[in-house]
Design a protein around this motif. Sequence first.
Motif, PDB file in Angstrom:
ATOM      1  N   THR A 117      10.628 -37.407  68.623  1.00 32.03           N
ATOM      2  CA  THR A 117       9.230 -36.969  68.687  1.00 32.03           C
ATOM      3  C   THR A 117       8.926 -35.856  67.688  1.00 32.03           C
ATOM      4  OG1 THR A 117       9.633 -35.246  70.368  1.00 32.03           O
ATOM      5  CG2 THR A 117       9.223 -37.493  71.152  1.00 32.03           C
ATOM      6  N   VAL A 118       9.939 -35.335  66.984  1.00 29.18           N
ATOM      7  CA  VAL A 118       9.719 -34.195  66.089  1.00 29.18           C
ATOM      8  C   VAL A 118       8.727 -34.555  64.983  1.00 29.18           C
ATOM      9  CG1 VAL A 118      10.801 -32.667  64.402  1.00 29.18           C
ATOM     10  CG2 VAL A 118      11.956 -33.151  66.567  1.00 29.18           C
ATOM     11  N   GLY A 119       9.022 -35.636  64.254  1.00 27.70           N
ATOM     12  CA  GLY A 119       8.145 -36.019  63.158  1.00 27.70           C
ATOM     13  C   GLY A 119       6.735 -36.366  63.609  1.00 27.70           C
ATOM     14  N   PRO A 120       6.564 -37.249  64.606  1.00 26.74           N
ATOM     15  CA  PRO A 120       5.212 -37.549  65.073  1.00 26.74           C
ATOM     16  C   PRO A 120       4.456 -36.316  65.569  1.00 26.74           C
ATOM     17  CG  PRO A 120       6.739 -39.225  65.841  1.00 26.74           C
ATOM     18  CD  PRO A 120       7.566 -38.160  65.201  1.00 26.74           C
ATOM     19  N   ALA A 121       5.153 -35.405  66.243  1.00 25.42           N
ATOM     20  CA  ALA A 121       4.476 -34.190  66.704  1.00 25.42           C
ATOM     21  C   ALA A 121       3.998 -33.362  65.530  1.00 25.42           C
ATOM     22  CB  ALA A 121       5.419 -33.365  67.586  1.00 25.42           C
ATOM     23  N   GLN A 122       4.802 -33.309  64.470  1.00 27.96           N
ATOM     24  CA  GLN A 122       4.400 -32.559  63.284  1.00 27.96           C
ATOM     25  C   GLN A 122       3.180 -33.195  62.624  1.00 27.96           C
ATOM     26  OE1 GLN A 122       7.540 -32.156  60.418  1.00 27.96           O
ATOM     27  NE2 GLN A 122       6.283 -31.071  58.928  1.00 27.96           N
ATOM     28  N   VAL A 123       3.156 -34.521  62.548  1.00 27.78           N
ATOM     29  CA  VAL A 123       2.014 -35.221  61.961  1.00 27.78           C
ATOM     30  C   VAL A 123       0.773 -35.033  62.832  1.00 27.78           C
ATOM     31  CG1 VAL A 123       1.097 -37.496  61.365  1.00 27.78           C
ATOM     32  CG2 VAL A 123       3.457 -36.901  60.766  1.00 27.78           C
ATOM     33  N   LEU A 124       0.940 -35.150  64.155  1.00 25.01           N
ATOM     34  CA  LEU A 124      -0.188 -35.023  65.068  1.00 25.01           C
ATOM     35  C   LEU A 124      -0.792 -33.624  65.020  1.00 25.01           C
ATOM     36  CD1 LEU A 124      -1.856 -36.420  67.289  1.00 25.01           C
ATOM     37  CD2 LEU A 124      -0.184 -35.571  68.949  1.00 25.01           C
ATOM     38  N   ALA A 125       0.057 -32.600  64.893  1.00 25.16           N
ATOM     39  CA  ALA A 125      -0.443 -31.227  64.855  1.00 25.16           C
ATOM     40  C   ALA A 125      -1.207 -30.936  63.566  1.00 25.16           C
ATOM     41  CB  ALA A 125       0.712 -30.240  65.009  1.00 25.16           C
ATOM     42  N   ALA A 126      -0.814 -31.615  62.470  1.00 28.26           N
ATOM     43  CA  ALA A 126      -1.474 -31.408  61.173  1.00 28.26           C
ATOM     44  C   ALA A 126      -1.582 -29.918  60.847  1.00 28.26           C
ATOM     45  CB  ALA A 126      -2.855 -32.066  61.165  1.00 28.26           C
ATOM     46  N   SER A 127      -0.462 -29.217  61.019  1.00 28.94           N
ATOM     47  CA  SER A 127      -0.456 -27.773  60.823  1.00 28.94           C
ATOM     48  C   SER A 127      -0.491 -27.420  59.339  1.00 28.94           C
ATOM     49  CB  SER A 127       0.801 -27.172  61.466  1.00 28.94           C
ATOM     50  OG  SER A 127       0.916 -25.805  61.144  1.00 28.94           O
ATOM     51  N   ALA A 128      -1.196 -26.326  59.045  1.00 30.94           N
ATOM     52  CA  ALA A 128      -1.242 -25.828  57.676  1.00 30.94           C
ATOM     53  C   ALA A 128      -0.063 -24.905  57.369  1.00 30.94           C
ATOM     54  CB  ALA A 128      -2.557 -25.077  57.446  1.00 30.94           C
ATOM     55  N   ALA A 129       0.752 -24.615  58.367  1.00 30.03           N
ATOM     56  CA  ALA A 129       1.902 -23.727  58.161  1.00 30.03           C
ATOM     57  C   ALA A 129       2.986 -24.436  57.362  1.00 30.03           C
ATOM     58  CB  ALA A 129       2.448 -23.272  59.510  1.00 30.03           C
ATOM     59  N   ALA A 147      -2.320 -20.471  64.667  1.00 33.21           N
ATOM     60  CA  ALA A 147      -3.300 -21.496  65.045  1.00 33.21           C
ATOM     61  C   ALA A 147      -2.835 -22.202  66.313  1.00 33.21           C
ATOM     62  CB  ALA A 147      -3.469 -22.501  63.912  1.00 33.21           C
ATOM     63  N   PRO A 148      -3.783 -22.571  67.209  1.00 35.72           N
ATOM     64  CA  PRO A 148      -3.383 -23.200  68.478  1.00 35.72           C
ATOM     65  C   PRO A 148      -2.519 -24.447  68.295  1.00 35.72           C
ATOM     66  CG  PRO A 148      -5.686 -22.557  68.554  1.00 35.72           C
ATOM     67  CD  PRO A 148      -5.241 -22.336  67.146  1.00 35.72           C
ATOM     68  N   ARG A 149      -2.871 -25.314  67.334  1.00 34.41           N
ATOM     69  CA  ARG A 149      -2.087 -26.529  67.132  1.00 34.41           C
ATOM     70  C   ARG A 149      -0.656 -26.210  66.681  1.00 34.41           C
ATOM     71  NH1 ARG A 149      -4.152 -31.720  66.139  1.00 34.41           N
ATOM     72  NH2 ARG A 149      -6.315 -31.990  66.810  1.00 34.41           N
ATOM     73  N   THR A 150      -0.529 -25.240  65.800  1.00 33.44           N
ATOM     74  CA  THR A 150       0.808 -24.862  65.324  1.00 33.44           C
ATOM     75  C   THR A 150       1.617 -24.223  66.433  1.00 33.44           C
ATOM     76  OG1 THR A 150      -0.080 -24.513  63.097  1.00 33.44           O
ATOM     77  CG2 THR A 150       2.071 -23.557  63.586  1.00 33.44           C
ATOM     78  N   ALA A 151       0.986 -23.357  67.218  1.00 37.27           N
ATOM     79  CA  ALA A 151       1.686 -22.720  68.336  1.00 37.27           C
ATOM     80  C   ALA A 151       2.161 -23.759  69.340  1.00 37.27           C
ATOM     81  CB  ALA A 151       0.785 -21.698  69.004  1.00 37.27           C
ATOM     82  N   ALA A 152       1.297 -24.744  69.637  1.00 39.62           N
ATOM     83  CA  ALA A 152       1.691 -25.803  70.560  1.00 39.62           C
ATOM     84  C   ALA A 152       2.835 -26.633  69.982  1.00 39.62           C
ATOM     85  CB  ALA A 152       0.496 -26.698  70.871  1.00 39.62           C
ATOM     86  N   LEU A 153       2.781 -26.902  68.678  1.00 44.42           N
ATOM     87  CA  LEU A 153       3.851 -27.659  68.024  1.00 44.42           C
ATOM     88  C   LEU A 153       5.183 -26.926  68.126  1.00 44.42           C
ATOM     89  CD1 LEU A 153       4.946 -29.911  66.157  1.00 44.42           C
ATOM     90  CD2 LEU A 153       4.139 -28.545  64.211  1.00 44.42           C
ATOM     91  N   ILE A 154       5.176 -25.637  67.814  1.00 38.37           N
ATOM     92  CA  ILE A 154       6.416 -24.861  67.859  1.00 38.37           C
ATOM     93  C   ILE A 154       6.964 -24.802  69.277  1.00 38.37           C
ATOM     94  CG2 ILE A 154       7.397 -22.550  67.551  1.00 38.37           C
ATOM     95  CD1 ILE A 154       5.598 -22.187  65.142  1.00 38.37           C
ATOM     96  N   CYS A 155       6.083 -24.658  70.260  1.00 39.32           N
ATOM     97  CA  CYS A 155       6.543 -24.617  71.654  1.00 39.32           C
ATOM     98  C   CYS A 155       7.209 -25.931  72.049  1.00 39.32           C
ATOM     99  CB  CYS A 155       5.382 -24.300  72.585  1.00 39.32           C
ATOM    100  SG  CYS A 155       4.836 -22.582  72.542  1.00 39.32           S
ATOM    101  N   TRP A 156       6.606 -27.065  71.677  1.00 37.21           N
ATOM    102  CA  TRP A 156       7.224 -28.345  72.009  1.00 37.21           C
ATOM    103  C   TRP A 156       8.561 -28.519  71.279  1.00 37.21           C
ATOM    104  CZ3 TRP A 156       8.324 -31.925  75.104  1.00 37.21           C
ATOM    105  CH2 TRP A 156       8.904 -33.110  74.668  1.00 37.21           C
TER     106      TRP A 156
END
Length: 326
Positions: free
Chosen positions: A27-39, A215-224
């Motif tokens: 799920t790492v790659g899909p989560a990264q794509v879904l988050a679309a983080s600018a980090a 950013a909320p999406r990045t924070a959620a991504l890192i937590c997962w």
Amino acid sequence: MTIHEVAPQRRGSGVPAVLGAAVLWGTVGPAQVLAASAAAPAAIGAGRMLLGGLVLALCTARPQGLRTLIRPRVRRWLLLSVLVTAAFQLCFLEAVSRTGAALATAAAFGTTPIAAGLCSRVLNAERPGPRWWRATVLAVTGLALLLVPADGRGADLLGILLAVAAGTSFAVYIAATGPLTRHGGDPAAAAPVSVLGAGLLVLPALLVAPEGLAAPRTAALICWLAFGTTALGYLLFTRGVGRLGAATTATLSLAEPLVAALLGLLLGERPGPPAALGLALLLGGLVLAALPDRKVRSGRRTGSGRNGLPDRNGLPDRNARPSQRS
């Protein structure tokens, strides 16, 4: 008992744990794509390893286990684990940002079984059996079909090379668990040290490029990534890898690109006929690698040698006298 000297009943109990870790890591790659983080991917990886390693250490690290890691022969393998863990994070997350989740995961973990087979031969004196070779050929062929571009465009070459480097790093990590354990190191204690050590190595990326991390999406991504794929994933993997050979573990890890490809469907990635066939072959290879060992007609487990000495599969002769058994 070394990694390749594994009784069938212990081997079977290790398969679900490794497959569970592979599903989470898929799920790492899909989560990264879904988050679309600018980090920056390296900054995300550093945050993942530092937070996930800390949680993993709180769950698994014990003073007695940590003391085993300071032995001279263990330290070198622990250091190698730290280095390849950091290399995997840097290479894989950057590969995902360049090529997408499914392609990066397929390229990375299509490389892993081949590299793990070579590493386990050198480090652990393992001799993968015919079934492992058949399973790996099926799975790697399936992954090759997944790499066929669906729209006629070629993939990002640097992204593919980074994915291959990530898969090789993961293979080295798997194989290094063998000598680390043989020399008295506790793999459950080594896992959080490896992750935290890798996080410290990548920490400069977190400090130099912190943009977008709040950013909320990045924070959620890192937590997962930290709690789900790192803390829980490594916990399952550590429990399973000690019961399986490095070659079998690497083949079972091919569940990661399978999960990534299936999740890619939900993200709008539609595989063509070659990719669909590739998924079927990959699944067949996973099933073949996960099957329990058979028993021969005499009632002895497959692989028993004479005079109680382990044969090429590492299993002792059950009919040997107690004084002859290893």
